[in-house]
Design an enzyme around this catalytic site. Structure first.
Site, PDB file in Angstrom:
ATOM      1  N   HIS A  90       0.830  -1.217   0.000  1.00 50.75           N
ATOM      2  CA  HIS A  90       0.000   0.000   0.000  1.00 50.75           C
ATOM      3  C   HIS A  90       0.862   1.264   0.000  1.00 50.75           C
ATOM      4  CE1 HIS A  90      -3.905  -2.067   0.919  1.00 50.75           C
ATOM      5  NE2 HIS A  90      -3.093  -2.963   1.431  1.00 50.75           N
ATOM      6  N   ASN A 163     -10.258  -2.721   2.737  1.00 46.00           N
ATOM      7  CA  ASN A 163      -9.998  -2.746   1.298  1.00 46.00           C
ATOM      8  C   ASN A 163     -11.298  -2.499   0.543  1.00 46.00           C
ATOM      9  OD1 ASN A 163      -7.249  -3.280   1.354  1.00 46.00           O
ATOM     10  ND2 ASN A 163      -7.469  -5.487   1.075  1.00 46.00           N
TER      11      ASN A 163
HETATM   12 FE1  HDE Z   1      -2.389  -4.822   5.429  1.00 46.36          FE
HETATM   13  N1  HDE Z   1      -0.570  -4.030   5.895  1.00 46.36           N
HETATM   14  N2  HDE Z   1      -1.745  -6.647   5.997  1.00 46.36           N
HETATM   15  N3  HDE Z   1      -4.149  -5.660   4.826  1.00 46.36           N
HETATM   16  N4  HDE Z   1      -3.035  -3.050   4.841  1.00 46.36           N
HETATM   17  C1  HDE Z   1      -0.212  -2.761   5.757  1.00 46.36           C
HETATM   18  O1  HDE Z   1       0.900  -1.467   7.367  1.00 46.36           O
HETATM   19  C2  HDE Z   1      -0.641  -6.882   6.718  1.00 46.36           C
HETATM   20  C3  HDE Z   1      -4.507  -6.979   4.943  1.00 46.36           C
HETATM   21  C4  HDE Z   1      -4.299  -2.732   4.438  1.00 46.36           C
HETATM   22  O2  HDE Z   1      -3.138   3.496   4.051  1.00 46.36           O
HETATM   23  C5  HDE Z   1       1.111  -2.441   6.375  1.00 46.36           C
HETATM   24  O3  HDE Z   1       1.268   0.729   7.718  1.00 46.36           O
HETATM   25  C6  HDE Z   1      -0.563  -8.275   7.074  1.00 46.36           C
HETATM   26  C7  HDE Z   1      -5.916  -7.151   4.762  1.00 46.36           C
HETATM   27  C8  HDE Z   1      -4.367  -1.337   4.086  1.00 46.36           C
HETATM   28  O4  HDE Z   1      -1.492   3.340   5.483  1.00 46.36           O
HETATM   29  C9  HDE Z   1       1.524  -3.779   7.005  1.00 46.36           C
HETATM   30  C10 HDE Z   1      -1.669  -8.857   6.514  1.00 46.36           C
HETATM   31  C11 HDE Z   1      -6.393  -5.892   4.518  1.00 46.36           C
HETATM   32  C12 HDE Z   1      -3.095  -0.832   4.318  1.00 46.36           C
HETATM   33  C13 HDE Z   1       0.373  -4.675   6.634  1.00 46.36           C
HETATM   34  C14 HDE Z   1      -2.409  -7.824   5.862  1.00 46.36           C
HETATM   35  C15 HDE Z   1      -5.278  -4.986   4.557  1.00 46.36           C
HETATM   36  C16 HDE Z   1      -2.293  -1.921   4.795  1.00 46.36           C
HETATM   37  C17 HDE Z   1       2.109  -1.797   5.453  1.00 46.36           C
HETATM   38  C18 HDE Z   1      -2.060 -10.333   6.533  1.00 46.36           C
HETATM   39  C19 HDE Z   1      -7.842  -5.476   4.203  1.00 46.36           C
HETATM   40  C20 HDE Z   1      -2.608   0.585   4.074  1.00 46.36           C
HETATM   41  C21 HDE Z   1       2.274  -0.386   5.910  1.00 46.36           C
HETATM   42  C22 HDE Z   1      -2.416 -10.796   7.785  1.00 46.36           C
HETATM   43  C23 HDE Z   1      -8.761  -5.744   5.273  1.00 46.36           C
HETATM   44  C24 HDE Z   1      -2.897   1.477   5.239  1.00 46.36           C
HETATM   45  C25 HDE Z   1       1.448  -0.270   7.075  1.00 46.36           C
HETATM   46  C26 HDE Z   1      -2.479   2.896   4.897  1.00 46.36           C
HETATM   47  C27 HDE Z   1      -0.959  -1.799   5.166  1.00 46.36           C
HETATM   48  C28 HDE Z   1       0.307  -5.948   7.036  1.00 46.36           C
HETATM   49  C29 HDE Z   1      -3.599  -8.090   5.134  1.00 46.36           C
HETATM   50  C30 HDE Z   1      -5.444  -3.585   4.326  1.00 46.36           C
HETATM   51  C31 HDE Z   1       2.863  -4.355   6.563  1.00 46.36           C
HETATM   52  C32 HDE Z   1       0.541  -8.935   7.865  1.00 46.36           C
HETATM   53  C33 HDE Z   1      -6.709  -8.448   4.867  1.00 46.36           C
HETATM   54  C34 HDE Z   1      -5.586  -0.577   3.576  1.00 46.36           C
HETATM   55  O5  HDE Z   1       1.633  -3.702   8.379  1.00 46.36           O
END
Ligand code: HDE
Length: 718
Positions: A90, A163
């Site tokens: 993201h 999302n």
């Molecule tokens: Fe994320 N995700 N994600 N994700 N995600 C990040 O956090 C992660 C997942 C989502 O505008 C990171 O600050 C793991 C689902 C958004 O700043 C990180 C898993 C959904 C954003 C991270 C998921 C999301 C992130 C990267 C699997 C929808 C952007 C930078 C368990 C429900 C937020 C940060 C923004 C961002 C980890 C899966 C949505 C690395 C480990 C499911 C919208 O922490």
């Protein structure tokens, strides 16, 4: 209103707001460099006035630089450190401020004030993003969009890090690094950027059957949205609400756009990326800047253990959704996104979302993806923002009192007074509150310590199939096209075949169309299924974009191609009809200076035709005089404008003279369809705009496209 950089580099209204909030946690020392009111003197970071910002200090006009020039060294030193690590996923995002207003109380289910005090207004910050591309990639990548919302409630910050798709690829967070590694550019060549059309992605996906439901969504038009404003948002996981008696209810969060759903065509997306890589962020900026802020309804699906026990799938499995027909979405409030950031870095780049940011009355479930996320987000902020004090950064700071004994660390912004920094103590200071403090949901848990996936997570195809059969024929066709496109970019035939083997468990027609599109010699056997797919899940209209289309052109953009001698009254009628909706228009002309209309007035253009291809508009009008049409009929760019609009199924209004341009662009007069409207005069403008409310004339693609037959034939048979 946005501040004009250069004219106003100073503290803006929001920065002032932050100063007040931060003051509650300690003292904020606003640096002088933040306050550049009109006529302010340029200073160093130490506040020393600068006399010369054009020349370094040197020995004689042609001599070596001197170390003593502290202003030069400080300026370069600061510049050298302007970047922070971009988000690992993201990375490319766009944030805006807003306000949430609760309309219906959920007090029966939760103690959270943000969800129970009707008419309460809660400030918000929302960041939209793509997932795979880096910070500088283009907006129209085929990708999931992040829709992360931070609510600055009276009881602390609450984040829904969602999302635009209600399910996810994987069931357990331990697979997230693998998924993202596979989706991002391959480590040796560092391409392709911001796209999944490559071997590594499809290799991983086809070896991970749990991703099949999500694959249907990402191959659908959901991943090429027309605008952030026309997207739904989903919290994805099942969360929990907790009421005053400590009783829990399950909840899934939904954001529904008032402007309805809309996506672009794939060929159009490819061209938008070239014409305007910032298409989505510009669209959002413009809408807010011109005073038409987008609005979403906040909805919840609420259910209990009894529903959870009887539901076909496990409510802890993030690869599954609960159809709205089974548990309706209850609208409880709305949010308006009407505030542009003052500074992209300070706000959009530094905002730190975290799934574990919840307020009293909102809790978690044991969804293994959510549990993993609760660790990941806090952890990643440490690297990205450089220390544990990122909550002091204004965009992350709660807008309620913050009192605790956490102290010091990198970039500490607070200056607490007094000697007490531990608890319990005999001096005073903040104390726990058993009545208002956060209470975790009490739940009986026992079991063996194991690494094992529950059998209730093993059906990977049924909802994929349900999604597919819920789509209209054009949407089904687009899914087929997208799969053929992506798999054609995979070099390994075994990977292509493996995907078709999965498709056979989802829909035989789709499998056949994709196999034919790829030119496979034979259909592979269906992939072995861990759990036999259910063939009887009914279609759900809520899953289709087309069925959810708004039925109006409000919030959309009309492109009007004009030439010298074009009818002033027609253009006036069109622009009035657009404004009444309200929608917007842009004038495109052969020259940026505009065109001289038939009444002698000069109409300024927003775009010269080379910079304003039709892919940037929802519908187009060719308002041309005979001379103008004759001139443009020789111009390749003008012909592209027209043939793209036609190929992308746009509604096209045209003056009789413009028929020549249409013909020269390869659209013979006998091919003109109901999506093309002859505008004989100003009286036709309103009716044309009303027709444009259908957004696209998809029948055109179904009538002519080579691959459409399979889905059409089937839909007629249904
Ligand atoms: Fe994320 N995700 N994600 N994700 N995600 C990040 O956090 C992660 C997942 C989502 O505008 C990171 O600050 C793991 C689902 C958004 O700043 C990180 C898993 C959904 C954003 C991270 C998921 C999301 C992130 C990267 C699997 C929808 C952007 C930078 C368990 C429900 C937020 C940060 C923004 C961002 C980890 C899966 C949505 C690395 C480990 C499911 C919208 O922490």
């Amino acid at each position: 209103m946005p501040k004009v950089i250069g004219k106003d580099t100073g503290a803006t209204s929001r920065a002032v707001e932050y100063e007040t909030q931060l003051g509650q946690g300690g003292e904020l020392h606003q640096t002088a460099s933040d306050t550049g009111e009109e006529g302010a003197v340029l200073t160093t970071q130490q506040g020393v006035a600068v006399a010369d910002d054009q020349n370094t200090l040197r020995v004689g006009p042609r001599g070596p630089a001197l170390l003593e020039d502290f202003h030069f060294r400080e300026k370069i030193f600061h510049f050298d450190h302007e970047r922070i690590p971009e988000r690992v996923v993201h990375a490319r995002g766009y944030g805006v401020h807003g306000t949430f207003t609760l309309k219906e109380s959920l007090a029966e289910f939760t103690t959270a004030k943000v969800l129970s005090e009707v008419d309460e207004k809660t400030p918000m910050f929302v960041r939209f993003s793509t997932v795979a591309g880096n910070k500088g990639s283009s907006d129209l990548a085929r990708d999931v969009r992040g829709f992360a919302a931070k609510f600055y409630t009276k009881e602390g910050n609450w984040d829904i890090v969602g999302n635009n798709i209600p399910v996810f690829f994987i069931q357990d967070a331990i697979k997230f690094p693998d998924l993202i590694h596979a989706a991002k550019p391959a480590p040796d060549r560092e391409f392709p950027q911001a796209q999944t059309a490559h071997d590594n992605f499809w290799d991983f996906i086809t070896l991970t059957p749990e991703s099949m439901h999500m694959v249907m969504w990402i191959m659908s038009d959901r991943t090429i949205p027309r605008s952030f404003r026309f997207m739904e948002g989903f919290g994805v996981h099942t969360f929990r609400l907790i009421n005053a008696e400590g009783k829990g209810a399950y909840v899934k969060f939904h954001f529904k756009p008032r402007l309805g759903l809309q996506s672009v065509a794939w060929n159009e997306a490819l061209k938008i990326n070239g014409a305007d890589p910032d298409f989505h962020r510009r669209d959002l900026w413009d809408a807010i800047d011109m005073g038409s802020p987008p609005i979403w309804d906040l909805g919840v699906q609420l259910f209990d253990d009894e529903f959870a026990d009887n539901f076909e799938f496990d409510i802890l499995d993030a690869t599954k959704l609960i159809p709205e027909e089974q548990v309706p979405v209850r609208i409880i409030g709305e949010f308006v996104l009407d505030g542009l950031v003052d500074n992209f870095f300070a706000e959009t780049e530094q905002v730190a979302f975290c799934t574990q940011n919840v307020v009293p009355g909102v809790g978690f479930t044991n969804d293994p993806l959510l549990q993993g996320r609760n660790f990941s987000y806090l952890d990643t902020q440490l690297k990205r923002l450089g220390g544990p004090n990122f909550t002091h950064i204004p965009i992350n700071a709660p807008r309620c009192p913050v009192h605790n004994f956490q102290q010091d660390g990198h970039m500490n912004m607070r200056n607490p007074k007094g000697r007490v920094n531990y608890e319990p103590n005999s001096w005073g200071g903040p104390r726990e509150s058993p009545t208002t403090g956060y209470r975790h949901f009490e739940e009986e848990v026992n079991g063996r310590k194991i690494q094992e996936r529950s059998g209730t997570f093993s059906d990977h195809y049924s909802q994929a199939r349900q999604f597919f059969i819920s789509q209209t024929p054009i949407e089904q066709k687009h899914i087929g096209d997208a799969l053929v496109f992506e798999l054609s970019k995979c070099e390994r035939i075994d990977i292509r075949e493996r995907m078709v083997a999965h498709l056979r468990n989802i829909d035989e027609r789709l499998a056949t169309v994709v196999a034919t599109g790829l030119g496979l010699a034979a259909l592979p056997d269906p992939a072995p299924a861990a759990s036999p797919p259910l063939a009887d899940l009914p279609p759900s209209d809520a899953l289709s974009i087309v069925k959810r289309a708004p039925g109006g052109f409000a919030g959309r953009k009309l492109g009007i191609l004009v030439s010298d001698g074009a009818s002033a009254t027609l253009i006036k009628a069109l622009t009035k009809a657009v404004k009444d909706l309200p929608a917007v228009h842009e004038i495109i002309a052969p020259r940026i200076a505009g065109a001289v209309l038939d009444d002698g007035a000069i109409l300024e253009a927003k775009q010269k035709i080379d910079g304003g291809p039709s892919v940037l508009y929802d519908a187009v009008v060719l308002a041309l005089s005979p001379e103008g049409a004759a001139m443009l009929a020789k111009d390749k760019t003008a012909k592209d404008f027209v043939s793209d609009a036609f190929a992308h199924c746009k509604f096209i209004g045209y003056t009789s003279a413009a028929e020549l341009l249409l013909n020269k662009a390869g659209i013979a007069s006998d091919e003109f369809d109901e999506g093309m409207v002859l505008l004989e005069g100003p009286k036709d403008a309103a009716a044309f705009l009303a027709l444009c409310g259908q957004l696209r004339h998809w029948a055109r693609e179904l009538a002519v496209d080579l691959d459409a037959e399979a889905f059409l034939a089937d839909s007629q048979a249904d």
